[in-house]
Write a protein that holds these residues in place. Structure first.
Motif, PDB file in Angstrom:
ATOM      1  N   LEU A   1      -4.764   7.040   2.835  1.00 19.13           N
ATOM      2  CA  LEU A   1      -4.476   6.566   3.918  1.00 19.13           C
ATOM      3  C   LEU A   1      -3.815   7.280   5.051  1.00 19.13           C
ATOM      4  N   ARG A   2      -2.871   8.231   4.526  1.00  9.65           N
ATOM      5  CA  ARG A   2      -2.215   9.031   5.519  1.00  9.65           C
ATOM      6  C   ARG A   2      -3.295   9.996   6.197  1.00  9.65           C
ATOM      7  N   GLU A   3      -4.199  10.376   5.714  1.00 10.63           N
ATOM      8  CA  GLU A   3      -5.148  11.361   6.259  1.00 10.63           C
ATOM      9  C   GLU A   3      -6.102  10.578   7.291  1.00 10.63           C
ATOM     10  N   LEU A   4      -6.448   9.389   7.240  1.00 13.05           N
ATOM     11  CA  LEU A   4      -7.043   8.232   7.845  1.00 13.05           C
ATOM     12  C   LEU A   4      -6.031   8.197   8.926  1.00 13.05           C
ATOM     13  N   ALA A   5      -4.888   7.768   8.883  1.00 14.43           N
ATOM     14  CA  ALA A   5      -4.230   7.342  10.119  1.00 14.43           C
ATOM     15  C   ALA A   5      -3.681   8.870  11.016  1.00 14.43           C
TER      16      ALA A   5
ATOM     17  N   ASN B   1     -11.807   6.346  10.946  1.00 17.71           N
ATOM     18  CA  ASN B   1     -10.879   6.316   9.976  1.00 17.71           C
ATOM     19  C   ASN B   1      -9.938   4.952  10.402  1.00 17.71           C
ATOM     20  N   LEU B   2      -9.973   4.521  11.514  1.00 17.73           N
ATOM     21  CA  LEU B   2      -9.313   3.230  11.945  1.00 17.73           C
ATOM     22  C   LEU B   2     -10.153   2.022  11.677  1.00 17.73           C
ATOM     23  N   ILE B   3     -11.385   2.083  11.434  1.00 19.09           N
ATOM     24  CA  ILE B   3     -12.077   1.031  10.817  1.00 19.09           C
ATOM     25  C   ILE B   3     -11.681   0.622   9.428  1.00 19.09           C
TER      26      ILE B   3
ATOM     27  N   LEU C   1       6.115   9.844  12.962  1.00 15.07           N
ATOM     28  CA  LEU C   1       6.355  10.654  13.996  1.00 15.07           C
ATOM     29  C   LEU C   1       6.309  12.174  13.358  1.00 15.07           C
ATOM     30  N   ASN C   2       6.010  12.328  12.049  1.00 15.08           N
ATOM     31  CA  ASN C   2       5.957  13.544  11.464  1.00 15.08           C
ATOM     32  C   ASN C   2       4.474  14.204  11.997  1.00 15.08           C
ATOM     33  N   VAL C   3       4.592  15.009  13.011  1.00 14.28           N
ATOM     34  CA  VAL C   3       3.333  15.333  13.641  1.00 14.28           C
ATOM     35  C   VAL C   3       2.766  16.834  13.062  1.00 14.28           C
ATOM     36  N   VAL C   4       1.407  16.749  13.256  1.00 14.86           N
ATOM     37  CA  VAL C   4       0.706  18.217  12.925  1.00 14.86           C
ATOM     38  C   VAL C   4       0.298  18.593  14.302  1.00 14.86           C
ATOM     39  N   ASP C   5       0.275  19.857  14.616  1.00 13.04           N
ATOM     40  CA  ASP C   5      -0.055  20.556  15.694  1.00 13.04           C
ATOM     41  C   ASP C   5      -1.703  20.149  15.920  1.00 13.04           C
ATOM     42  N   ALA C   6      -2.092  19.622  17.170  1.00 13.57           N
ATOM     43  CA  ALA C   6      -3.405  19.161  17.319  1.00 13.57           C
ATOM     44  C   ALA C   6      -3.983  20.127  18.551  1.00 13.57           C
ATOM     45  N   LEU C   7      -3.405  19.938  19.766  1.00 16.96           N
ATOM     46  CA  LEU C   7      -3.526  21.008  20.497  1.00 16.96           C
ATOM     47  C   LEU C   7      -2.042  21.633  21.324  1.00 16.96           C
ATOM     48  N   PRO C   8      -2.277  22.594  22.203  1.00 12.08           N
ATOM     49  CA  PRO C   8      -1.142  23.309  22.472  1.00 12.08           C
ATOM     50  C   PRO C   8       0.002  22.321  23.164  1.00 12.08           C
ATOM     51  N   GLY C   9       1.196  22.247  22.489  1.00 11.24           N
ATOM     52  CA  GLY C   9       2.275  21.289  23.065  1.00 11.24           C
ATOM     53  C   GLY C   9       1.950  19.758  22.684  1.00 11.24           C
ATOM     54  N   THR C  10       0.872  19.648  21.865  1.00 10.84           N
ATOM     55  CA  THR C  10       0.657  18.191  21.344  1.00 10.84           C
ATOM     56  C   THR C  10       0.720  18.287  20.037  1.00 10.84           C
ATOM     57  N   GLY C  11       1.140  17.121  19.333  1.00  9.88           N
ATOM     58  CA  GLY C  11       1.241  16.964  17.977  1.00  9.88           C
ATOM     59  C   GLY C  11       0.583  15.541  17.837  1.00  9.88           C
ATOM     60  N   TYR C  12      -0.012  15.379  16.783  1.00 10.11           N
ATOM     61  CA  TYR C  12      -0.507  13.963  16.166  1.00 10.11           C
ATOM     62  C   TYR C  12      -0.043  13.494  14.839  1.00 10.11           C
ATOM     63  N   GLY C  13       0.835  12.334  14.902  1.00 14.35           N
ATOM     64  CA  GLY C  13       1.398  11.874  13.707  1.00 14.35           C
ATOM     65  C   GLY C  13       0.357  10.879  13.037  1.00 14.35           C
ATOM     66  N   LEU C  14       0.965   9.773  12.531  1.00 15.68           N
ATOM     67  CA  LEU C  14       0.064   8.726  12.229  1.00 15.68           C
ATOM     68  C   LEU C  14      -0.345   7.604  13.085  1.00 15.68           C
ATOM     69  N   GLY C  15      -1.226   7.684  13.790  1.00 21.03           N
ATOM     70  CA  GLY C  15      -1.569   6.965  14.873  1.00 21.03           C
ATOM     71  C   GLY C  15      -0.764   6.891  15.953  1.00 21.03           C
ATOM     72  N   ILE C  16      -0.668   8.260  16.573  1.00 17.99           N
ATOM     73  CA  ILE C  16       0.458   8.331  17.484  1.00 17.99           C
ATOM     74  C   ILE C  16       0.505   9.650  17.920  1.00 17.99           C
TER      75      ILE C  16
ATOM     76  N   VAL D   1       0.895  -1.283  -0.150  1.00 14.81           N
ATOM     77  CA  VAL D   1      -0.124   0.078   0.208  1.00 14.81           C
ATOM     78  C   VAL D   1       0.850   1.406  -0.220  1.00 14.81           C
ATOM     79  N   GLY D   2       0.400   2.285  -0.317  1.00 15.27           N
ATOM     80  CA  GLY D   2       0.890   3.551  -0.132  1.00 15.27           C
ATOM     81  C   GLY D   2       0.089   4.713   0.615  1.00 15.27           C
ATOM     82  N   LEU D   3       0.889   5.200   1.276  1.00 11.57           N
ATOM     83  CA  LEU D   3       0.348   6.242   2.451  1.00 11.57           C
ATOM     84  C   LEU D   3      -0.580   7.252   1.769  1.00 11.57           C
ATOM     85  N   ASP D   4      -0.156   7.728   0.405  1.00 15.25           N
ATOM     86  CA  ASP D   4      -1.009   8.656  -0.237  1.00 15.25           C
ATOM     87  C   ASP D   4      -2.113   8.132  -1.197  1.00 15.25           C
ATOM     88  N   ASP D   5      -2.179   6.697  -1.065  1.00 17.03           N
ATOM     89  CA  ASP D   5      -3.212   6.098  -1.965  1.00 17.03           C
ATOM     90  C   ASP D   5      -4.744   6.361  -1.348  1.00 17.03           C
ATOM     91  N   PRO D   6      -5.601   6.924  -2.409  1.00 16.22           N
ATOM     92  CA  PRO D   6      -6.755   7.116  -1.628  1.00 16.22           C
ATOM     93  C   PRO D   6      -7.589   5.786  -1.201  1.00 16.22           C
TER      94      PRO D   6
END
Length: 415
Positions: A164-168, A223-225, A327-342, A143-148
């Motif tokens: 898949l990247r956006e789901l994770a 997303n996880l389903i 581990l490439n996180v995007v800001d989610a809350l102050p001081g907190t980032g979310y990556g791919l299921g982490i 699979v590829g992370l950028d596959d729809p």
């Protein structure tokens, strides 16, 4: 983040960045601004946090008897204030010693003490296993992370554009099935009934999408389903079999399993929840977790979760480049980032989990090589905060005051 229903709707306080009730993620739709996207374009090194580097090894204290007494007092204080029946805690770092404790009872009816060898339901920590399985398929070129997602599952709203990247990464825009009123009624009216992945998706897909793909962060079990179905399609195995055989076992986990129904190995703790049809507290130990499936159905114990915290954060089962993507996180809350299921909360990398009756926190501080894991036998929030977050904050204030695991409380709301 959590797999909890939406009754309590506390955000990111549980594992999963958004500690949402059963549905995990209720109420969190965060704009991903151009600035945060730019910041997220560079991978976060294993030890970096969205707000700065983690503590150096020397800053983590020796876990002396004096420190242990401080930790005991802090844990008991949270238990007393939040009325937690029982909790198990494991904290360690190389050369610093180990703190492993069990407090309280596993069964309020009998008074049986809780013990560190007990199995517990781990809620949204399951997401870390499902995403690991997906990333293994990325490493294998299947699979590829950028596959729809539409390439693998038909009938998904915006399925030709959601990747898949956006789901994770919780940026799909799909409605969280566990926030659907019909789902809540179906589950709480018969919490021992099984749910299929297709039934869960139907609760989501009857709602319009919330936003365009990648426009916002919004914690969502749907997303996880979908990712679980991708793993099944590309491996030809049931998700529980693949994760048990190809993720848990290679990680050295011997007391971790993905159940197919309500099975619960012994010894296990009872679990207490107010996410019920009446709102009264009930024991959810024999509830069927199939409603959480790839988002929250798994079971583990304290020792295995300690091992998993390190495996997850260091990428033992993945290629280094794939772990960097995770581990490439995007800001989610102050001081907190979310990556791919982490998530990365002030340098602590991992996930939390919550579902009726149980919560877990599984995190790792890379430069100190420290692990903090805890499990408890209730998901009832205290003043809008997840109990697992309250314990994590109390413990890290003592051992890593520059890196306190803290997620903001959210107002408690009804259905």
């Amino acid at each position: 983040m959590s797999t909890r229903l939406r009754k309590v709707a506390v955000g990111m306080a549980a594992v999963g960045l958004v500690v949402v009730p059963l549905g995990a993620g209720a109420g969190y739709a965060l704009d991903v601004s151009s600035a945060s996207r730019a910041a997220a374009s560079a991978p976060v090194a294993p030890g970096a946090s969205p707000s700065g580097p983690v503590a150096a090894d020397g800053e983590f204290p020796q876990l002396t008897p004096a420190v242990a007494r401080q930790l005991d007092d802090a844990v008991r204080k949270v238990m007393s204030e939040a009325k937690i029946p029982g909790v198990m805690v494991s904290l360690s770092a190389p050369g610093k010693g180990e703190y492993v404790r069990a407090f309280g009872v596993a069964d309020k009816a009998t008074g049986q003490s809780i013990s560190t060898n007990m199995y517990m339901r781990i809620g949204s920590v399951t997401k870390t296993f499902t995403v690991t399985a997906l990333l293994q398929l990325v490493d294998q070129g299947k699979v590829g992370l950028d596959d729809p997602i539409g390439k693998y599952v038909s009938g998904v709203p915006n399925g030709d554009r959601i990747t898949l990247r956006e789901l994770a990464g919780m940026r799909s825009g799909l409605f969280n099935y566990s926030e659907d009123e019909g789902f809540f009624k179906a589950l709480t009216s018969n919490p021992r009934r099984p749910f299929t992945p297709q039934e869960l998706l139907a609760y989501s897909f009857k709602h319009p999408v919330l936003f365009e793909p990648n426009a916002k962060f919004s914690y969502c079990n749907t997303n996880l389903i979908l990712l679980g179905l991708v793993v099944e399609k590309q491996t030809g195995q049931r998700l529980n079999d693949y994760i048990n055989q190809k993720v848990a076992r290679p990680a050295g986990l011997r007391h971790t399993l993905f159940p197919v129904g309500a099975e619960f190995p012994s010894p296990h703790s009872q679990g207490y929840t107010d996410q019920t049809a009446t709102g009264k507290v009930e024991d959810a130990a024999d509830w069927n977790p199939s409603w959480g499936w790839a988002a929250g159905a798994m079971i583990s114990d304290l020792g295995d979760l300690k091992t998993w915290a390190r495996v997850l954060a260091t990428g033992t089962l993945l290629k280094p480049a794939t772990q960097a993507e995770r581990l490439n996180v995007v800001d989610a809350l102050p001081g907190t980032g979310y990556g791919l299921g982490i998530f990365n909360v002030q340098g602590w990398i991992g996930h939390n989990g919550s579902l009726p009756g149980y919560q877990a926190l599984v995190v790792y501080l890379p430069q100190a090589k420290a692990t903090l894991t805890l499990t408890l036998n209730t998901d009832i929030s205290y003043e809008g905060s997840e109990p697992s977050t309250l314990f994590g904050e109390a413990i890290t204030k003592i051992v890593t005051p520059d890196h306190v695991f803290s997620l903001p409380a959210q107002p408690v709301t009804g259905h």
